[in-house]
Motif scaffolding. Structure first.
Motif, PDB file in Angstrom:
ATOM      1  N   THR A 188       0.836  -1.196   0.000  1.00  0.00           N
ATOM      2  CA  THR A 188       0.000   0.000   0.000  1.00  0.00           C
ATOM      3  C   THR A 188       0.875   1.252   0.000  1.00  0.00           C
ATOM      4  OG1 THR A 188      -0.107   0.101   2.424  1.00  0.00           O
ATOM      5  CG2 THR A 188      -1.758  -1.261   1.284  1.00  0.00           C
ATOM      6  N   LYS A 189       0.247   2.389  -0.311  1.00  0.00           N
ATOM      7  CA  LYS A 189       0.997   3.649  -0.320  1.00  0.00           C
ATOM      8  C   LYS A 189       1.586   3.972   1.047  1.00  0.00           C
ATOM      9  CE  LYS A 189      -1.584   5.793  -4.121  1.00  0.00           C
ATOM     10  NZ  LYS A 189      -2.430   6.953  -4.543  1.00  0.00           N
ATOM     11  N   ALA A 190       0.843   3.642   2.094  1.00  0.00           N
ATOM     12  CA  ALA A 190       1.329   3.922   3.448  1.00  0.00           C
ATOM     13  C   ALA A 190       2.517   3.055   3.820  1.00  0.00           C
ATOM     14  CB  ALA A 190       0.196   3.713   4.451  1.00  0.00           C
ATOM     15  N   GLU A 191       2.655   1.885   3.171  1.00  0.00           N
ATOM     16  CA  GLU A 191       3.750   0.969   3.499  1.00  0.00           C
ATOM     17  C   GLU A 191       4.983   1.200   2.647  1.00  0.00           C
ATOM     18  OE1 GLU A 191       0.906  -2.828   4.794  1.00  0.00           O
ATOM     19  OE2 GLU A 191       1.716  -2.637   2.760  1.00  0.00           O
ATOM     20  N   ALA A 192       4.840   1.922   1.536  1.00  0.00           N
ATOM     21  CA  ALA A 192       5.989   2.179   0.660  1.00  0.00           C
ATOM     22  C   ALA A 192       7.054   2.967   1.415  1.00  0.00           C
ATOM     23  CB  ALA A 192       5.543   2.946  -0.588  1.00  0.00           C
ATOM     24  N   GLY A 193       8.306   2.500   1.328  1.00  0.00           N
ATOM     25  CA  GLY A 193       9.422   3.150   2.009  1.00  0.00           C
ATOM     26  C   GLY A 193       9.709   2.591   3.389  1.00  0.00           C
ATOM     27  N   LEU A 194       8.852   1.704   3.883  1.00  0.00           N
ATOM     28  CA  LEU A 194       9.062   1.116   5.202  1.00  0.00           C
ATOM     29  C   LEU A 194       9.904  -0.138   5.110  1.00  0.00           C
ATOM     30  CD1 LEU A 194       5.472   1.377   6.775  1.00  0.00           C
ATOM     31  CD2 LEU A 194       7.389   2.975   7.020  1.00  0.00           C
ATOM     32  N   ASP A 195      10.422  -0.557   6.245  1.00  0.00           N
ATOM     33  CA  ASP A 195      11.096  -1.843   6.354  1.00  0.00           C
ATOM     34  C   ASP A 195      10.016  -2.925   6.464  1.00  0.00           C
ATOM     35  OD1 ASP A 195      12.310  -4.122   8.260  1.00  0.00           O
ATOM     36  OD2 ASP A 195      13.948  -3.137   7.167  1.00  0.00           O
ATOM     37  N   PRO A 196      10.225  -4.127   5.896  1.00  0.00           N
ATOM     38  CA  PRO A 196       9.212  -5.177   5.989  1.00  0.00           C
ATOM     39  C   PRO A 196       8.770  -5.478   7.417  1.00  0.00           C
ATOM     40  CG  PRO A 196      10.882  -5.787   4.390  1.00  0.00           C
ATOM     41  CD  PRO A 196      11.356  -4.527   5.041  1.00  0.00           C
ATOM     42  N   ARG A 197       9.649  -5.277   8.397  1.00  0.00           N
ATOM     43  CA  ARG A 197       9.298  -5.561   9.791  1.00  0.00           C
ATOM     44  C   ARG A 197       8.396  -4.485  10.396  1.00  0.00           C
ATOM     45  NH1 ARG A 197      15.493  -6.836  11.269  1.00  0.00           N
ATOM     46  NH2 ARG A 197      15.638  -5.171   9.711  1.00  0.00           N
ATOM     47  N   GLU A 198       8.241  -3.368   9.687  1.00  0.00           N
ATOM     48  CA  GLU A 198       7.386  -2.295  10.181  1.00  0.00           C
ATOM     49  C   GLU A 198       5.948  -2.383   9.664  1.00  0.00           C
ATOM     50  OE1 GLU A 198      10.786   1.200  10.614  1.00  0.00           O
ATOM     51  OE2 GLU A 198       9.619   1.058   8.766  1.00  0.00           O
ATOM     52  N   VAL A 199       5.685  -3.372   8.825  1.00  0.00           N
ATOM     53  CA  VAL A 199       4.345  -3.561   8.268  1.00  0.00           C
ATOM     54  C   VAL A 199       3.458  -4.230   9.318  1.00  0.00           C
ATOM     55  CG1 VAL A 199       3.018  -4.716   6.446  1.00  0.00           C
ATOM     56  CG2 VAL A 199       5.221  -3.674   5.927  1.00  0.00           C
ATOM     57  N   GLY A 200       2.189  -3.879   9.327  1.00  0.00           N
ATOM     58  CA  GLY A 200       1.260  -4.436  10.310  1.00  0.00           C
ATOM     59  C   GLY A 200       1.163  -5.948  10.237  1.00  0.00           C
ATOM     60  N   ASP A 201       1.083  -6.508   9.024  1.00  0.00           N
ATOM     61  CA  ASP A 201       1.071  -7.959   8.863  1.00  0.00           C
ATOM     62  C   ASP A 201       2.486  -8.513   9.001  1.00  0.00           C
ATOM     63  OD1 ASP A 201      -1.669  -7.955   8.351  1.00  0.00           O
ATOM     64  OD2 ASP A 201      -1.342  -7.591   6.205  1.00  0.00           O
ATOM     65  N   LEU A 202       2.563  -9.796   9.304  1.00  0.00           N
ATOM     66  CA  LEU A 202       3.869 -10.457   9.399  1.00  0.00           C
ATOM     67  C   LEU A 202       4.327 -10.820   7.991  1.00  0.00           C
ATOM     68  CD1 LEU A 202       6.152 -11.687  11.045  1.00  0.00           C
ATOM     69  CD2 LEU A 202       4.790 -13.783  11.244  1.00  0.00           C
ATOM     70  N   VAL A 203       5.355 -10.103   7.506  1.00  0.00           N
ATOM     71  CA  VAL A 203       5.856 -10.317   6.146  1.00  0.00           C
ATOM     72  C   VAL A 203       6.750 -11.545   6.128  1.00  0.00           C
ATOM     73  CG1 VAL A 203       7.180  -9.346   4.246  1.00  0.00           C
ATOM     74  CG2 VAL A 203       5.728  -7.859   5.635  1.00  0.00           C
ATOM     75  N   VAL A 204       6.467 -12.464   5.220  1.00  0.00           N
ATOM     76  CA  VAL A 204       7.282 -13.664   5.061  1.00  0.00           C
ATOM     77  C   VAL A 204       8.264 -13.477   3.919  1.00  0.00           C
ATOM     78  CG1 VAL A 204       7.256 -16.148   4.612  1.00  0.00           C
ATOM     79  CG2 VAL A 204       5.413 -15.096   5.950  1.00  0.00           C
ATOM     80  N   VAL A 205       7.752 -13.000   2.769  1.00  0.00           N
ATOM     81  CA  VAL A 205       8.581 -12.836   1.575  1.00  0.00           C
ATOM     82  C   VAL A 205       8.138 -11.563   0.860  1.00  0.00           C
ATOM     83  CG1 VAL A 205       9.144 -13.794  -0.701  1.00  0.00           C
ATOM     84  CG2 VAL A 205       9.004 -15.302   1.279  1.00  0.00           C
ATOM     85  N   VAL A 206       9.101 -10.858   0.284  1.00  0.00           N
ATOM     86  CA  VAL A 206       8.832  -9.712  -0.572  1.00  0.00           C
ATOM     87  C   VAL A 206       9.087 -10.146  -2.011  1.00  0.00           C
ATOM     88  CG1 VAL A 206       9.470  -7.349  -1.174  1.00  0.00           C
ATOM     89  CG2 VAL A 206       9.470  -8.073   1.227  1.00  0.00           C
ATOM     90  N   LYS A 207       8.073  -9.986  -2.869  1.00  0.00           N
ATOM     91  CA  LYS A 207       8.207 -10.342  -4.271  1.00  0.00           C
ATOM     92  C   LYS A 207       8.488  -9.073  -5.058  1.00  0.00           C
ATOM     93  CE  LYS A 207       5.788 -12.563  -8.126  1.00  0.00           C
ATOM     94  NZ  LYS A 207       4.518 -13.182  -8.562  1.00  0.00           N
ATOM     95  N   ARG A 208       9.675  -9.003  -5.612  1.00  0.00           N
ATOM     96  CA  ARG A 208      10.096  -7.829  -6.383  1.00  0.00           C
ATOM     97  C   ARG A 208      10.454  -8.301  -7.790  1.00  0.00           C
ATOM     98  NH1 ARG A 208      14.029  -4.289  -3.194  1.00  0.00           N
ATOM     99  NH2 ARG A 208      12.013  -3.831  -2.190  1.00  0.00           N
ATOM    100  N   GLY A 209       9.573  -8.003  -8.724  1.00  0.00           N
ATOM    101  CA  GLY A 209       9.774  -8.522 -10.075  1.00  0.00           C
ATOM    102  C   GLY A 209       9.607 -10.030 -10.058  1.00  0.00           C
ATOM    103  N   HIS A 210      10.650 -10.738 -10.517  1.00  0.00           N
ATOM    104  CA  HIS A 210      10.640 -12.197 -10.496  1.00  0.00           C
ATOM    105  C   HIS A 210      11.446 -12.742  -9.326  1.00  0.00           C
ATOM    106  CE1 HIS A 210       8.662 -12.439 -14.393  1.00  0.00           C
ATOM    107  NE2 HIS A 210       9.522 -11.542 -14.864  1.00  0.00           N
ATOM    108  N   ARG A 211      11.904 -11.864  -8.438  1.00  0.00           N
ATOM    109  CA  ARG A 211      12.740 -12.284  -7.301  1.00  0.00           C
ATOM    110  C   ARG A 211      11.896 -12.398  -6.042  1.00  0.00           C
ATOM    111  NH1 ARG A 211      17.427  -8.247  -6.495  1.00  0.00           N
ATOM    112  NH2 ARG A 211      18.130  -9.921  -5.083  1.00  0.00           N
ATOM    113  N   LEU A 212      12.207 -13.377  -5.217  1.00  0.00           N
ATOM    114  CA  LEU A 212      11.589 -13.562  -3.921  1.00  0.00           C
ATOM    115  C   LEU A 212      12.626 -13.268  -2.849  1.00  0.00           C
ATOM    116  CD1 LEU A 212       9.514 -16.849  -4.487  1.00  0.00           C
ATOM    117  CD2 LEU A 212       8.731 -14.482  -4.616  1.00  0.00           C
ATOM    118  N   LEU A 213      12.405 -12.214  -2.063  1.00  0.00           N
ATOM    119  CA  LEU A 213      13.345 -11.772  -1.037  1.00  0.00           C
ATOM    120  C   LEU A 213      12.775 -12.077   0.340  1.00  0.00           C
ATOM    121  CD1 LEU A 213      14.165  -8.250  -2.569  1.00  0.00           C
ATOM    122  CD2 LEU A 213      15.417 -10.397  -2.908  1.00  0.00           C
TER     123      LEU A 213
END
Length: 356
Positions: A298-323
């Protein structure tokens, strides 16, 4: 190819048409009974009208008009038989025939021929609905096989916000297709390894294909056929045996799930750690509390660290990469990223962002 599944059913000739869900559909037997009741009511009303003014009728057989004579006159009059042995001769009886009996006769005939007219109207309406559906359906999901796996996949999709109108079920069993139509999905009865059956499901304009066939060889043939008809479609398939998974990927499947292997791993996990197995079961069962979902940033989450997101982030999908969530490259989050998160929600939770 090794396969321990059940034999594949054979589609009946001419049965592989598109079946669209109907709202408040009435069965044919119920329609006939309803029309029969209406016809009897019209006849009973006519008998009552004639019986009230029975003194104004003349019976060639002599004698006064009995109730049976009134029933006989109403029957031959409504059916337009008209033997002429019972006739109205008084002014009131003739006026009653003109103003009441004649309209009832017309109504009676309409009820009798209404079934034929309704069949013709229903055929025209169904053809129009199918033409409208074919012109509107695109970027939809086709599910091949509506057994246990197919039904679960459909429930998961609708639970994540996919409209039932965007799901088409293909199965060789007419009863399975009937069940899918009752659930609100479009259905095609036929063998999904045939081009014409998949084309009836508009596979050439579909966005996704879920193959939940009972046999692994069937799944391979469906994947080959679908990939030939639609080069860009995303294919997710299920196989029973792990050794058949590479062949299915070579046939065009983007992702392959081994049902026996997944069930076995869940059984082992539940044995070693019942709590962990319970959590995993909850994650893969939508709406049970914890959901494993994929959603956009979401726009509010852009620029944040994955650990700062309200949900528990497991993987970040960026393009064809899974981080992974702790990968330094995953921070900061970008608007074009997609997140695979663990989210505690219910189906009516407004904070839930469905997969899109």
């Amino acid at each position: 190819m090794r396969d321990t599944g059940r034999g594949r059913g054979t589609a009946r000739a001419g049965a592989d048409i598109v079946h669209l869900p109907h709202k408040n559909a009435v069965g044919p037997l119920r329609q006939v009974v309803r029309r029969l009741v209406l016809a009897l009511l019209v006849m009973a009303l006519t008998v009552l009208i004639v019986y009230i003014d029975r003194a104004g009728y003349h019976d060639n057989a002599g004698g006064s008009m009995s109730l049976l004579d009134c029933v006989y006159y109403a029957t031959v009059t409504l059916s337009t038989t008209g033997y002429g042995d019972v006739v109205p001769y008084s002014a009131s009886a003739r006026l009653t025939n003109v103003l009441l009996v004649t309209p009832l006769r017309v109504l009676f005939l309409i009820i009798l021929v209404g079934t034929t007219l309704e069949v013709l109207t229903e055929r025209t309406r169904e053809q129009y609905r199918q033409q409208r559906w074919r012109s509107a359906v695109r970027d939809h999901t086709v599910i091949v096989g509506y057994g246990t796996k197919g039904r679960s996949a459909a429930r998961t999709l609708t639970g994540h916000g996919v409209p039932a109108q965007r799901i088409v079920v293909v199965d060789p069993d007419p009863k399975a297709v009937e069940s899918a139509v009752s659930a609100g999905f479009a259905g095609v009865t036929g063998d999904a390894t045939r081009n014409d059956v998949l084309l009836r499901a508009e596979i050439q304009r579909a966005k996704e294909l879920i193959i939940a066939a009972q046999r692994d060889d069937t799944a391979v043939l469906v994947a080959l056929t679908a990939r030939q008809l639609n080069k860009r479609i995303n294919i997710v398939a299920s196989v029973r045996e792990e050794e058949n998974a590479p062949l299915l990927r070579q046939s065009g499947a983007n992702a392959v799930v081994t049902s026996s292997g997944a069930a076995g791993r869940l059984l082992g996990m539940s044995m070693l750690s019942p709590s962990a197995g319970e959590v995993m079961e909850e994650l893969i069962s939508y709406g049970s509390g914890l959901d494993l979902i994929e959603r956009p940033v979401t726009k509010a989450e852009a620029g944040l660290d994955p650990r700062e997101v309200g949900d528990l982030v497991v993987v970040v999908k960026r393009g064809h990469r899974l981080l992974d969530h702790d990968n330094p490259e995953a921070s900061p989050l970008q608007l074009t990223d997609r997140l695979i998160v663990i989210h505690r929600t219910s189906q009516d939770d407004p904070s839930h962002v469905p997969q899109g």
